[in-house]
Design a protein around this motif. Sequence first.
Motif: not given
Length: 588
Positions: A80-104
């Motif tokens: 559109g007029p200048g919106f910047i759409n940001l999409r997280l990388k799936s590989t990055w998301l996967a790593k983060q999820v794995q990391a928080i699984a190990n965190d109380d």
Amino acid sequence: MNLLRTIQNQFRAALVGLVPDVEPYVAMIKPTQDAKHGDYQANCAMSLAKALGKKPRDIAQDIVKRLDLSDLLEPPEIAGPGFINLRLKSTWLAKQVQAIANDDRLGVALQPAKRYVIDYSSPNVAKPLHVGHLRSTIIGDALTRLLRFLGHTVITDNHLGDWGTQFGILLYGYKNLLDNEAYKKDPVRELARVYIEVRKLIGSDDEDNAANSVADACRAETAKLHHGDPENNRLWREFMPHCLAEIHEVYEKLGILTFDHEHGESFYNPLLPGVVESLLQTKTAEPGEGGAIIVRFSDDNVALVRKRDGAFTYTTSDLATIQYRLNEFAPNAVLYVVDFRQSQHFANLFAAARRWGIAAVELTHISFGSVLNRDGRPISTRKGDGSELIDLINKAVEIGLQKYQESYAERKAQGHDVPDLTEAVQRDIAETVGIGAIKYADLCQNRTSDYKFDYDKMLATEGNTATYMQYAYARNRSILRKENIDPMTLRNNPPSVAIDTPPERALAIQLLRLEESLLAAVAEYQPSAVTAYLWDLAKTYSGFFQNCPVLRAESGALKQSRLLLCDLTARVLQKCLNLLGIKTVDRM
Ligand code: ARG
């Protein structure tokens, strides 16, 4: 793990050098409503263009060029007029999820610690708790848990109204209407009865201004108490433990945290003459008519701190309280969870405190609306309409039990795999469900709105209710149980996570938004930010569960990954509920 902050940090670096102050533009990054536009969207190019006299799309191009995507972001899209759409990388998301699984702490970082004093519940004792006390108690309890979990020090203080006119009523009733035998057997009940009888004789809700001989006699008893009359002071000390026992019984039933302090108004009584003197000395207050002392804010807004007859007021007592809390606890903030009808009182109180020299401490009135009956009218505080808090709580538990047993029988009849539960266990479940329902129905409102107290709605098994969340949690636990999976192995040694399909992706993002939602809740003192998050999470989880086979996943690795997502969802659900003071059960 804070998705928003992580992205904002990346953006900040890209903006530095473009404008002198980047923060307002960094703050313009928001989660998107629609996955079509990516996960987050920045609309700062439009305002930056204005500031720099350039075209928004050019600015957006510029920013994108300067943005270090690292392994966090896909190449952004300019729309559109200048919106910047940001999409997280799936590989990055996967790593983060794995990391928080190990965190109380499920990825939630401890925040730079602040010290809070929080004043909530604070009922006027000597009369039964009614539904009006519910909101302060529930909201205050949830905020305390949230702030503490985020790493803050929270000192809780139940500022009991234990020195007011209601004691005059009780003293009069004790002296004139007491049934001695009943008092010996159950002092709490008998005092409550006497209180109600005297209220009937006074015949008005406004005991301070009612004009009749009983009202006069009650006021005289209060005055004697305040002037140190030994008999009345002895009786006051005799009544207090009974009054407290009744209140604590309700707190226990509700499962709220124990207060650090319960300094009632009486505690500050000896300090009041000194406070007024100091208010005069500092010119915070001035003499008013007939020997009264007032704090003047404008011609038509003054607060009395000493009445003509020499009596001190609610304001005087609250000023003494602020001073005491600052000296004793050195807080960064003092929060008052009190209903909206006291807004003027708190506005005046804070203004008077500032004038008195109290600076560098946040003073916030956390206001809330009324609880209405099903017809939309405020639930009356008069006895007899079932507004006594303990009755409402018991009824929710009863209805919870009934509904639960119906659903249990139904599930059993349909051949569902329902656990074998004894009557006693079912009662426990009903207690968890009934009390959870009351709390959730309150907390999920924007606190400044009124809401209707409606058992059917709060105990609905579908929709944004505690019951729905508690079922979602228990069902989730049963999946792991059925497969004999020890959740601890998923936590201690998290398998690698696959984020291949849109529902998995959506769920991963929701799970990683926990910290964001908790911070939003405390920033505005709005527990409803947590329930809104829970609702989003529950819906996302249900989309995942319907579309992504877990136990029948195509491969062993995928099954492990999905089990981890299930377990993590259950933990996040439970954590959020617990932060709201709501319990879960493993089987229902
Ligand atoms: N006891 C008061 C009431 O029931 C509420 C007290 C709130 N706290 C305070 N510091 N004024 O209306």
